[in-house]
Motif scaffolding. Structure first.
Motif, PDB file in Angstrom:
ATOM      1  N   PRO A 193      28.493 -79.137 -20.428  1.00 49.48           N
ATOM      2  CA  PRO A 193      28.040 -80.260 -19.599  1.00 49.48           C
ATOM      3  C   PRO A 193      29.187 -81.200 -19.251  1.00 49.48           C
ATOM      4  N   ASP A 194      29.233 -81.600 -17.993  1.00 49.70           N
ATOM      5  CA  ASP A 194      30.326 -82.426 -17.477  1.00 49.70           C
ATOM      6  C   ASP A 194      29.719 -83.671 -16.824  1.00 49.70           C
ATOM      7  N   GLY A 195      30.027 -83.925 -15.556  1.00 48.16           N
ATOM      8  CA  GLY A 195      29.510 -85.115 -14.894  1.00 48.16           C
ATOM      9  C   GLY A 195      28.051 -84.971 -14.515  1.00 48.16           C
ATOM     10  N   LEU A 196      27.371 -86.123 -14.353  1.00 45.32           N
ATOM     11  CA  LEU A 196      25.934 -86.082 -14.068  1.00 45.32           C
ATOM     12  C   LEU A 196      25.505 -87.226 -13.165  1.00 45.32           C
ATOM     13  N   CYS A 197      24.270 -87.112 -12.655  1.00 45.12           N
ATOM     14  CA  CYS A 197      23.632 -88.182 -11.895  1.00 45.12           C
ATOM     15  C   CYS A 197      22.129 -88.037 -12.052  1.00 45.12           C
ATOM     16  N   LEU A 198      21.382 -89.036 -11.574  1.00 37.54           N
ATOM     17  CA  LEU A 198      19.928 -89.059 -11.736  1.00 37.54           C
ATOM     18  C   LEU A 198      19.235 -89.139 -10.385  1.00 37.54           C
ATOM     19  N   ASP A 199      17.997 -88.618 -10.344  1.00 37.34           N
ATOM     20  CA  ASP A 199      17.189 -88.752  -9.136  1.00 37.34           C
ATOM     21  C   ASP A 199      16.071 -89.780  -9.353  1.00 37.34           C
ATOM     22  N   PHE A 239      24.389 -88.241  -5.670  1.00 39.83           N
ATOM     23  CA  PHE A 239      23.579 -88.307  -4.461  1.00 39.83           C
ATOM     24  C   PHE A 239      24.256 -89.206  -3.435  1.00 39.83           C
ATOM     25  N   GLY A 240      24.197 -88.773  -2.168  1.00 42.32           N
ATOM     26  CA  GLY A 240      24.788 -89.561  -1.094  1.00 42.32           C
ATOM     27  C   GLY A 240      24.048 -89.357   0.200  1.00 42.32           C
ATOM     28  N   GLY A 241      24.626 -89.895   1.260  1.00 41.01           N
ATOM     29  CA  GLY A 241      23.979 -89.905   2.562  1.00 41.01           C
ATOM     30  C   GLY A 241      23.181 -91.186   2.730  1.00 41.01           C
ATOM     31  N   PRO A 242      22.799 -91.521   3.956  1.00 39.05           N
ATOM     32  CA  PRO A 242      22.080 -92.773   4.211  1.00 39.05           C
ATOM     33  C   PRO A 242      20.806 -92.910   3.388  1.00 39.05           C
ATOM     34  N   ASP A 243      20.137 -91.779   3.102  1.00 41.65           N
ATOM     35  CA  ASP A 243      18.892 -91.813   2.334  1.00 41.65           C
ATOM     36  C   ASP A 243      19.079 -91.313   0.900  1.00 41.65           C
ATOM     37  N   HIS A 244      20.329 -91.092   0.502  1.00 53.78           N
ATOM     38  CA  HIS A 244      20.641 -90.589  -0.846  1.00 53.78           C
ATOM     39  C   HIS A 244      19.874 -89.305  -1.175  1.00 53.78           C
ATOM     40  N   ALA A 245      19.736 -88.455  -0.154  1.00 50.83           N
ATOM     41  CA  ALA A 245      18.992 -87.204  -0.338  1.00 50.83           C
ATOM     42  C   ALA A 245      19.900 -85.988  -0.479  1.00 50.83           C
ATOM     43  N   ASP A 246      21.206 -86.168  -0.259  1.00 52.88           N
ATOM     44  CA  ASP A 246      22.152 -85.065  -0.381  1.00 52.88           C
ATOM     45  C   ASP A 246      22.828 -85.127  -1.740  1.00 52.88           C
ATOM     46  N   LEU A 247      22.847 -84.005  -2.450  1.00 52.85           N
ATOM     47  CA  LEU A 247      23.535 -83.921  -3.728  1.00 52.85           C
ATOM     48  C   LEU A 247      24.906 -83.300  -3.483  1.00 52.85           C
ATOM     49  N   TYR A 248      25.961 -84.083  -3.704  1.00 52.56           N
ATOM     50  CA  TYR A 248      27.335 -83.616  -3.550  1.00 52.56           C
ATOM     51  C   TYR A 248      27.864 -83.156  -4.908  1.00 52.56           C
ATOM     52  N   ILE A 249      28.633 -82.075  -4.894  1.00 54.74           N
ATOM     53  CA  ILE A 249      29.126 -81.473  -6.131  1.00 54.74           C
ATOM     54  C   ILE A 249      30.634 -81.252  -5.998  1.00 54.74           C
ATOM     55  N   THR A 250      31.398 -81.834  -6.931  1.00 57.43           N
ATOM     56  CA  THR A 250      32.846 -81.638  -6.954  1.00 57.43           C
ATOM     57  C   THR A 250      33.186 -80.454  -7.851  1.00 57.43           C
ATOM     58  N   THR A 251      34.344 -79.817  -7.564  1.00 59.17           N
ATOM     59  CA  THR A 251      34.749 -78.635  -8.317  1.00 59.17           C
ATOM     60  C   THR A 251      36.250 -78.669  -8.578  1.00 59.17           C
ATOM     61  N   PRO A 275      15.042 -86.962  -3.965  1.00 60.13           N
ATOM     62  CA  PRO A 275      16.281 -87.680  -3.641  1.00 60.13           C
ATOM     63  C   PRO A 275      16.799 -88.503  -4.818  1.00 60.13           C
ATOM     64  N   GLY A 276      17.989 -89.031  -4.611  1.00 52.93           N
ATOM     65  CA  GLY A 276      18.561 -89.939  -5.581  1.00 52.93           C
ATOM     66  C   GLY A 276      18.385 -91.385  -5.140  1.00 52.93           C
TER      67      GLY A 276
END
Length: 284
Positions: A193-199, A239-251, A275-276
Motif C-alpha cells: 500500500p502506497d498513496g491513497l484518497c477517499l470518495d 480525485f480531480g476535475g471540476p466535479d472531482h469525478a476523475d481518479l488520477y493515478i501517478t506511477t 466521485p471524490g
C-alpha cells in the motif's frame, strides 16, 4: 466504472502525490527524486514542469494562493515566481520526506522514510499555518498515504512496511490524531500500500506499489473495486476535475529494469461510479 486511460507519456521517473488545484483547474504531482512539480491542464493536455529543490515529496495548494511543498528534509512555500525553503527539520542526509496531506484545520503533514527503508527511522511531521513544525508520530518506516474523510472525523493512513491501512480518530477541537486502528490488511503478494484518497461514500482508494493496481476498500475494510494498470508501480491517486469525478493515478519507473517497456512514469485516469471531494488546503 470507466476504462483506465493513459493521460500523459511517461513524464516522471518517480511520479507521486497527485492533487487537484481548484484555483487554476490543474492536476499537480511530483517527480520526486528530481525535485520537480508537474502540472496538467486536462482541457488542453499541456504539461508544465517546475524545479523546486533536489527532492520534492508532496505538494498542496495554499488557501491564499500558491503552494506548500515538502522537500528533502523540510518544507517550502511557493508563489508563482519564488520558492521559500523553510528551516530543515533534521540534518541526517539518509532520511527524506515521502508523502503528505492537509488536515481540516489547514495544517500540512508529511511523513518521512530512510532512503534504505530501515525500520523505525521515519516520522510524521506537521507544518502549522504560522510556520511551526511538530512531530506527530515516530517509529515509522515508510510513511505514506494520508487523507481525511469528508466530515473530517477520521484520517486514513499508511505506513507501507506494515502492509496495512489504518484509521485515526481526528479531534477538530484539539487537532490531535488518536485511537489508531488497523482496518485493511494488504497481502504482500498483491502489492504494497502506497498513496491513497477517499470518495464521498468514505471508500478508500489505495495505490499498490509492485501490485499494478489500485484497490478500493469500503469504510469497514471490504475490498469493493480493483483497477488494474499496465505498469507495476502505481504510487498514489487523487480525485480531480471540476466535479472531482476523475481518479488520477501517478506511477513510477524508479527501480525498474532498463528493458521495461511499460508506460511506467505516466499519469492515468479513470472515472469511478462514486466521485471524490476537494482536498483540504494549507492555511499558511
Amino acid at each position: 466504472m470507466g476504462v483506465v486511460a493513459q493521460v500523459t507519456p511517461p513524464v516522471a521517473e518517480h511520479g507521486e502525490g497527485p492533487v487537484w488545484c481548484p484555483a487554476d483547474q490543474r492536476l499537480r504531482w511530483v517527480d520526486m527524486l528530481v525535485g520537480d512539480i508537474l502540472a496538467l491542464d486536462p482541457v488542453t493536455g499541456v504539461i508544465t514542469r517546475r524545479h523546486v529543490a533536489p527532492v520534492v515529496a508532496a505538494v498542496r495548494p495554499r488557501s491564499g494562493g500558491g503552494l506548500v511543498a515538502a522537500v528533502e528534509r523540510g518544507f517550502a512555500l511557493l508563489t508563482d515566481d519564488a520558492v521559500e525553503l523553510l528551516p530543515e527539520n533534521w540534518s541526517d542526509p539518509s532520511i527524506r520526506m515521502n508523502d503528505g496531506a492537509c488536515d481540516p484545520l489547514g495544517r500540512f503533514y508529511c511523513g518521512s522514510m530512510a532512503y534504505d527503508a530501515a525500520p523505525g527511522r521515519a516520522a510524521l511531521h506537521r507544518l502549522g499555518p504560522g510556520g511551526a513544525v511538530e512531530t506527530v508520530l515516530t517509529g515509522l518506516t515508510v510513511s505514506n498515504g494520508l487523507a481525511w474523510t469528508r466530515d473530517g472525523s477520521t484520517a486514513w493512513y499508511v505506513d507501507s512496511a506494515t502492509h496495512r491501512i489504518d484509521t485515526f480518530a481526528f479531534d477538530p477541537a484539539t487537532g490531535d490524531l488518536h485511537d489508531r486502528r488497523p482496518v485493511v490488511a494488504v497481502p504482500p503478494q498483491v502489492g504494497t500500500p502506497d498513496g491513497l484518497c477517499l470518495d464521498v461514500e468514505g471508500g478508500v482508494w489505495v495505490a499498490l506499489w509492485d501490485g499494478g493496481a489500485v484497490h478500493r476498500y469500503a469504510p469497514d475494510g471490504r475490498l469493493t473495486a480493483v483497477v488494474e494498470l499496465p505498469v507495476r508501480r502505481p504510487t498514489a491517486c487523487a480525485f480531480g476535475g471540476p466535479d472531482h469525478a476523475d481518479l488520477y493515478i501517478t506511477t513510477s519507473r524508479h527501480g525498474l529494469p532498463a528493458d521495461d517497456r511499460s508506460p511506467a512514469g505516466a499519469l492515468f485516469r479513470i472515472r469511478p461510479e462514486v466521485p471524490g471531494f476537494p482536498d483540504h488546503t494549507f492555511a499558511g
